[in-house]
Scaffold this motif. Structure first.
Motif, mmCIF file in Angstrom:
data_model
loop_
_atom_site.group_PDB
_atom_site.id
_atom_site.type_symbol
_atom_site.label_atom_id
_atom_site.label_comp_id
_atom_site.label_asym_id
_atom_site.label_seq_id
_atom_site.Cartn_x
_atom_site.Cartn_y
_atom_site.Cartn_z
ATOM 1 N N LYS A 29 0.784 -1.228 0.000
ATOM 2 C CA LYS A 29 0.000 0.000 0.000
ATOM 3 C C LYS A 29 0.824 1.291 0.000
ATOM 4 C CE LYS A 29 -3.169 -0.742 3.312
ATOM 5 N NZ LYS A 29 -4.496 -0.880 3.972
ATOM 6 N N THR A 30 2.122 1.196 0.288
ATOM 7 C CA THR A 30 2.941 2.408 0.317
ATOM 8 C C THR A 30 4.063 2.312 -0.706
ATOM 9 O OG1 THR A 30 2.500 2.502 2.681
ATOM 10 C CG2 THR A 30 4.201 3.981 1.826
ATOM 11 N N TYR A 31 4.076 3.285 -1.633
ATOM 12 C CA TYR A 31 5.110 3.338 -2.671
ATOM 13 C C TYR A 31 5.983 4.552 -2.399
ATOM 14 C CZ TYR A 31 2.601 -0.123 -5.515
ATOM 15 O OH TYR A 31 2.003 -1.259 -5.982
ATOM 16 N N THR A 32 7.279 4.323 -2.161
ATOM 17 C CA THR A 32 8.182 5.436 -1.871
ATOM 18 C C THR A 32 9.215 5.561 -2.985
ATOM 19 O OG1 THR A 32 7.912 4.900 0.453
ATOM 20 C CG2 THR A 32 9.685 6.443 -0.121
ATOM 21 N N PHE A 33 9.305 6.760 -3.573
ATOM 22 C CA PHE A 33 10.258 7.002 -4.662
ATOM 23 C C PHE A 33 11.339 7.975 -4.217
ATOM 24 C CE2 PHE A 33 6.420 5.661 -6.739
ATOM 25 C CZ PHE A 33 6.854 4.867 -7.785
ATOM 26 N N LYS A 34 12.586 7.644 -4.507
ATOM 27 C CA LYS A 34 13.698 8.594 -4.328
ATOM 28 C C LYS A 34 13.981 9.216 -5.679
ATOM 29 C CE LYS A 34 14.943 8.420 -0.012
ATOM 30 N NZ LYS A 34 14.770 9.678 0.746
ATOM 31 N N LEU A 35 14.065 10.533 -5.721
ATOM 32 C CA LEU A 35 14.202 11.200 -7.018
ATOM 33 C C LEU A 35 15.656 11.505 -7.358
ATOM 34 C CD1 LEU A 35 11.252 13.742 -6.756
ATOM 35 C CD2 LEU A 35 11.233 11.403 -7.624
ATOM 36 N N GLN A 36 15.897 11.671 -8.654
ATOM 37 C CA GLN A 36 17.197 12.106 -9.158
ATOM 38 C C GLN A 36 17.566 13.452 -8.537
ATOM 39 O OE1 GLN A 36 19.602 11.346 -11.190
ATOM 40 N NE2 GLN A 36 18.892 9.632 -12.441
ATOM 41 N N LYS A 37 18.851 13.602 -8.230
ATOM 42 C CA LYS A 37 19.306 14.901 -7.737
ATOM 43 C C LYS A 37 19.774 15.753 -8.903
ATOM 44 C CE LYS A 37 20.787 13.452 -3.180
ATOM 45 N NZ LYS A 37 21.222 12.113 -2.918
ATOM 46 N N VAL B 56 15.988 20.210 -29.763
ATOM 47 C CA VAL B 56 17.452 20.274 -29.661
ATOM 48 C C VAL B 56 17.917 19.634 -28.360
ATOM 49 C CG1 VAL B 56 17.720 22.334 -31.080
ATOM 50 C CG2 VAL B 56 17.368 22.565 -28.610
ATOM 51 N N LYS B 57 19.150 19.225 -28.359
ATOM 52 C CA LYS B 57 19.775 18.580 -27.202
ATOM 53 C C LYS B 57 19.646 19.463 -25.961
ATOM 54 C CE LYS B 57 24.370 16.838 -26.040
ATOM 55 N NZ LYS B 57 25.522 16.212 -26.706
ATOM 56 N N ASN B 58 19.332 18.833 -24.846
ATOM 57 C CA ASN B 58 19.319 19.535 -23.567
ATOM 58 C C ASN B 58 20.726 19.438 -22.979
ATOM 59 O OD1 ASN B 58 19.008 20.395 -20.960
ATOM 60 N ND2 ASN B 58 17.508 18.820 -20.362
ATOM 61 N N PRO B 59 21.511 20.540 -23.030
ATOM 62 C CA PRO B 59 22.926 20.445 -22.624
ATOM 63 C C PRO B 59 23.072 20.200 -21.118
ATOM 64 C CG PRO B 59 22.323 22.717 -23.100
ATOM 65 C CD PRO B 59 21.130 21.893 -23.445
ATOM 66 N N ASP B 60 22.000 20.508 -20.363
ATOM 67 C CA ASP B 60 22.085 20.359 -18.901
ATOM 68 C C ASP B 60 21.443 19.061 -18.428
ATOM 69 O OD1 ASP B 60 23.203 22.923 -18.794
ATOM 70 O OD2 ASP B 60 21.198 23.804 -18.916
ATOM 71 N N TYR B 61 21.293 18.090 -19.349
ATOM 72 C CA TYR B 61 20.604 16.859 -18.962
ATOM 73 C C TYR B 61 21.363 16.167 -17.827
ATOM 74 C CZ TYR B 61 17.792 12.666 -19.486
ATOM 75 O OH TYR B 61 16.918 11.639 -19.264
ATOM 76 N N TYR B 62 20.600 15.638 -16.871
ATOM 77 C CA TYR B 62 21.237 15.147 -15.646
ATOM 78 C C TYR B 62 22.034 13.871 -15.834
ATOM 79 C CZ TYR B 62 16.880 12.434 -15.557
ATOM 80 O OH TYR B 62 15.838 11.628 -15.889
ATOM 81 N N GLU B 63 21.708 13.079 -16.874
ATOM 82 C CA GLU B 63 22.503 11.878 -17.100
ATOM 83 C C GLU B 63 23.717 12.270 -17.926
ATOM 84 O OE1 GLU B 63 21.036 7.784 -18.467
ATOM 85 O OE2 GLU B 63 19.236 8.802 -17.770
ATOM 86 N N LYS B 64 24.886 12.202 -17.324
ATOM 87 C CA LYS B 64 26.090 12.708 -17.987
ATOM 88 C C LYS B 64 26.350 11.961 -19.292
ATOM 89 C CE LYS B 64 26.788 16.044 -15.438
ATOM 90 N NZ LYS B 64 25.658 16.836 -15.939
ATOM 91 N N GLY B 65 26.720 12.722 -20.312
ATOM 92 C CA GLY B 65 27.055 12.102 -21.602
ATOM 93 C C GLY B 65 25.849 11.827 -22.483
ATOM 94 N N LYS B 66 24.657 12.174 -22.020
ATOM 95 C CA LYS B 66 23.469 11.937 -22.828
ATOM 96 C C LYS B 66 22.675 13.231 -22.952
ATOM 97 C CE LYS B 66 22.991 7.054 -21.990
ATOM 98 N NZ LYS B 66 22.343 6.010 -21.214
ATOM 99 N N PRO B 67 21.919 13.399 -23.978
ATOM 100 C CA PRO B 67 21.785 12.510 -25.132
ATOM 101 C C PRO B 67 22.951 12.664 -26.089
ATOM 102 C CG PRO B 67 20.457 14.458 -25.462
ATOM 103 C CD PRO B 67 21.098 14.602 -24.109
ATOM 104 N N HIS B 68 23.014 11.764 -27.079
ATOM 105 C CA HIS B 68 24.117 11.820 -28.038
ATOM 106 C C HIS B 68 23.799 12.717 -29.236
ATOM 107 C CE1 HIS B 68 25.795 8.649 -25.653
ATOM 108 N NE2 HIS B 68 24.777 7.858 -25.896
ATOM 109 N N LEU B 69 22.558 12.735 -29.631
ATOM 110 C CA LEU B 69 22.178 13.514 -30.816
ATOM 111 C C LEU B 69 22.142 15.007 -30.493
ATOM 112 C CD1 LEU B 69 19.159 11.292 -31.868
ATOM 113 C CD2 LEU B 69 21.350 11.424 -33.058
ATOM 114 N N ASP B 70 22.434 15.849 -31.496
ATOM 115 C CA ASP B 70 22.329 17.290 -31.322
ATOM 116 C C ASP B 70 20.905 17.774 -31.497
ATOM 117 O OD1 ASP B 70 24.915 17.775 -30.729
ATOM 118 O OD2 ASP B 70 25.536 18.176 -32.798
#
Lengths: 520, 325
Positions: A89-97, A207-221
């Motif tokens: 009954k309880t779903y706990t999510f930890k979010l990306q920093k 267009v590519k999000n230069p501040d995307y939180y997953e480093k090195g992604k996305p690859h496309l411009d």
């Protein structure tokens, strides 16, 4: 025979191209993906619009808490980890920093609470229905979200995909009229690509999000989504190299084997596991011939599904054997009646019920050439066993209206099953979902208190073994009743040029964003 | 002065015509099954009655038919074509956004078909009965009889897929930082196939009409007089015969100009040209009433304008013609 050959060919191509990369090559940075989007979406605000083209484009702009692999296992996205309490009954999510919205504002748990508790409850009927099981949604701190359910709801963990629960920015929408907010024209998300430009009738540019939180992604411009209204012109655009990606359904099926054979073309049927589109023939249970179970069974036996799969769907997808699609959870083959092609049985059933050749009205779904040809094949199948069919053709708006007004006897359709019977299957069978005005609820009007109860119990039973028992029972009942004539669990092949790599990495396919894709 | 009076009376009539078209179209569109709310609800895959009803109220579809019609006409009178709920933009903006592309395409097709048609027609007439005449008339007959969509597909197949000379679709190549000159050249390249395809049918019509009309005029007495005066055959044909023969062509050109604005749906679809023909077709499929009516109103207005222009051109070509009132 020739058609069969084509089907086999497509299948072998499929195998050749979907082999896992032997040596995982290093992704190349930069470049542009040219993709077809068909038809042009009405808008890109994924929290408000749920149609397929909107999902495909906006799946790059917005993100859900989770994504799902092809076995439907949850994977991290905006949530890095999650726990489900022992009582379910309880779903706990930890979010990306360190996640930022495209306008630079920080993303926090408050956005998630706002999205689920306020925004989607108002704008998305499908999500609203599932959120009815939720008691409270809270954010104990900026990086944690807790969903407290009223009772266990098994499918809840499959609710966090971007199409079902796209997280929207609170600071833009709070206190506004969501539908009329001018920001809908310049969508702001957290995704790997940002909205740049939309020239109506021509293209949408991300267009590519230069501040995307997953480093090195996305690859496309950048990604260009081209609007090309004519199916033949879309095929030409792929052949001439103007576009590199034809998502499922963007060219007519009969063009697929030809394009798959062109130079540098790769084809895959992956990426439909989560949505699991299943096609069937609606029966109108409200009266007439289709209210008679013997007639429904006769129709079920009369249809040659293998022929349709080979000739019209290029040998892709699976013949449906019951109401749960192949990749949907809790499917139980053992309890199902075998409705495979058997004209003799169909004729016997018609004789038994004393069928005198009264006509049935068949209003097929007008979603393009493949569907119309399929309707003709089905009509032929039915006429072979002696059923008189009046085909009623109309355009999409007219079809919506006819189905929504229950003005039909038979109709083709397909619906997504979203991995779980409580999310995508029950809606076509339970009597609480009978309502005029929509072509995609329980249009057939099947109403059975026993089935209603089973589906209601199945949604909240705990743990999964208890759900399985209930869903096996409901599948047996639906199959015995031949509620609808299930046709094919569909796959819409994605055609790409082979230098497009890593396009489809999850069970949600091209609708899940291009953050892993790169071009060699 | 007379011209001004003529213009004013034609404009007044034109406005009445446009209003009549609005009423007629409004009624016809609402006769088609389905409405924008049901289409939008259908597209989203999952929905409930409350949601559809909510949309209907928002779009004003819950009001009586006559009220909706009245409100719409009142809007048109104030040059307010309403709001496209589907595209979330004012209809006038959407239409004006697409209009330049259509005008460019139809304008190019118009100039192409008129120039080529009249020149070829005159040429054929000058060589009446000889092989050149036969060739021109046969080719034009072929273009006259071939369906537009087939021609479009063949043009794409030959010039884009096989020869790779010309782009197959779109208004220009996206991306990059093209200078103004490069962009113009790019648009011109993209324009060739659709404009020629769209123009070929009328080219054929002009060829045949110019030829027939010139042969007709060449038989008249004044041509004999000119010959007797000792004028060269070339001058007779160009200055006197052609000028007298071109009147029916002008009539037809007026028809073409009007027709093309609303009638390029096929070409715009095959070549993914972002004009109003496609906008209209998509609005019809989606039952986007306001947008569809908006396109009708604008194209009706264009037809009226082109008709007035044609009448003015008449006067220039043949001053004997009194402008009809």
């Amino acid at each position: 025979m020739k058609k069969k050959l084509l089907g086999t060919l497509a299948t072998s191509l499929l195998l050749a191209c979907s082999l896992p990369g032997l040596a995982a090559a290093e992704p190349k940075e930069g470049g542009r993906a040219n993709v077809v989007v068909q038809p042009e979406p009405p808008g890109l605000m994924l929290g408000i619009l749920q149609n397929a083209p909107t999902q495909m484009v906006a799946g790059n702009i917005y993100e859900g808490l989770l994504r799902y692999d092809e076995k439907l296992n949850p994977k991290p996205q905006l949530a890095t980890s999650w726990t489900i309490s022992d009582d379910g009954k309880t779903y706990t999510f930890k979010l990306q920093k360190g996640v930022k919205w495209h306008d630079g504002k920080p993303f926090t748990a408050a956005d998630v609470v706002f999205t689920a508790d306020v925004f989607l409850r108002k704008t998305n009927p499908r999500t609203r229905a599932s959120l009815a099981y939720v008691d409270t949604i809270t954010a104990p701190d900026d990086e944690t979200v807790v969903f407290q359910l009223k009772q266990p709801f098994g499918p809840f963990i499959r609710m966090f995909e971007v199409g079902t629960m796209p997280i929207v920015p609170k600071h833009i929408y709070e206190g506004t009229d969501f539908q009329a907010n001018p920001a809908n024209n310049t969508p702001i998300g957290t995704g790997p690509f940002k909205f740049a430009e939309w020239v109506k009738g021509s293209y949408i540019k991300l267009v590519k999000n230069p501040d995307y939180y997953e480093k090195g992604k996305p690859h496309l411009d950048e990604i260009y989504w081209h609007v090309i209204p004519d199916a033949a012109a879309r095929a030409v655009a792929f052949e001439t190299g103007k576009v590199d990606i034809l998502p499922g359904g963007s060219v007519e099926n009969f063009d697929v084997p030809r394009l798959a054979k062109t130079k540098n073309a790769c084809i895959t049927d992956k990426g439909w596991e989560f949505l699991a589109p299943q096609s069937w023939l609606w029966f109108n249970h409200r009266g007439g011939l289709t209210a008679d179970v013997r007639f429904r069974k006769a129709v079920s036996y009369a249809i040659d599904r293998d022929f349709a799969r080979e000739a019209l769907w290029n040998g892709m997808g699976k013949v449906s054997t019951g109401p749960f699609a192949d990749s949907t959870a809790f499917r139980d083959e053992k309890v199902l009646v075998n409705y495979s092609y058997d004209p003799a049985k169909a004729k016997a059933l018609l004789k038994e019920m004393g069928y005198k050749g009264e006509p049935v009205r068949f209003t097929p779904m007008p979603y393009g050439e493949t569907w119309m040809r399929w309707a003709e094949a089905i009509k032929q199948n039915l006429e072979d066993v002696g059923i008189k069919v009046d085909m009623i053709t109309t355009d999409v708006a007219g079809w919506n209206k006819k189905l929504g007004d229950w003005d039909f006897d038979l109709s083709t359709t397909f619906l997504y099953q979203y991995g779980d019977p409580a999310l995508g299957v029950s809606r076509a069978y339970v009597s609480s979902n009978i309502a005029k005005g929509s072509p995609f609820n329980n249009v057939g009007g099947y109403s059975n208190p026993e089935v209603d109860k089973l589906f209601a119990d199945g949604a909240v039973a705990f743990p999964d073994s208890a759900r399985q028992t209930i869903y096996s029972a409901v599948q047996k009942k639906l199959s015995d009743d031949a509620v609808y004539a299930w046709l094919i669990d569909l796959k819409f092949p994605t055609l790409t040029h082979c230098n497009v790599k890593n396009l489809i990495t999850t069970g949600i396919g091209v609708n899940d964003g291009f953050k892993d894709a790169w071009i060699e | 002065m007379q011209t001004l009076q003529f213009l004013l009376s034609r404009l007044a009539k034109g406005i009445l015509v446009v209003l009549a078209i609005v009423v007629l179209d409004f009624v016809l569109i609402h006769l088609a099954p389905g409405d924008p709310a049901s289409v939008m609800a259908g597209e989203s895959g999952a929905t409930d009655e409350a949601f559809v009803q909510q949309l209907r109220v928002k779009f004003g579809l819950d009001q009586p038919f006559t009220t909706q019609l009245g409100l719409y006409i009142w809007g048109v009178v104030r040059l307010d074509l309403g709001f496209s709920h589907r595209q979330q933009m004012p209809v006038l903006d959407l239409v004006l956004d697409r209009l330049p592309a259509t005008l460019l395409l139809t304008g190019a097709a118009f100039v192409f078909s008129l120039t080529v048609g009249v020149v070829m027609g005159a040429w054929a007439a000058a060589h009446k009965g000889r092989p050149l005449d036969r060739i021109i008339t046969t080719v034009s007959l072929v273009f006259y009889a071939t369906p537009l969509f087939w021609m479009a597909l063949m043009a794409v197949l030959i010039f884009s897929v096989w020869l790779d000379w010309l782009p197959a679709f779109g208004l220009y190549d996206v991306g990059g930082n093209a200078t103004l000159g490069e962009r113009a050249l790019d648009v011109a390249r993209h324009l060739v196939l659709p404009a020629v395809t769209l123009g070929l049918f009328f080219t054929a019509v002009y060829v045949r009409m110019t030829r027939a009309s010139m042969i007709e005029v060449a038989r008249q007495d004044f041509v004999k007089t000119l010959r007797a005066k000792g004028l060269s055959e070339r001058v007779i044909l160009r200055r006197h015969v052609l000028r007298n023969a071109v009147l029916p062509v002008v009539t037809l050109a007026g028809v073409q100009a009007g027709q093309m604005v609303g009638g390029a749906v096929m070409t715009e679809t095959v070549f993914a040209w972002p004009g109003i023909g496609r906008l209209m077709y998509e609005a019809l499929i989606q039952r986007d009433y306001n947008l569809l009516l908006g396109v009708f109103v604008v194209s009706a207005a264009m037809v009226v304008v082109f008709n007035i222009l044609t009448d003015l051109v008449y006067r220039m070509v043949d001053p004997r013609i009194e402008v009809s009132r």
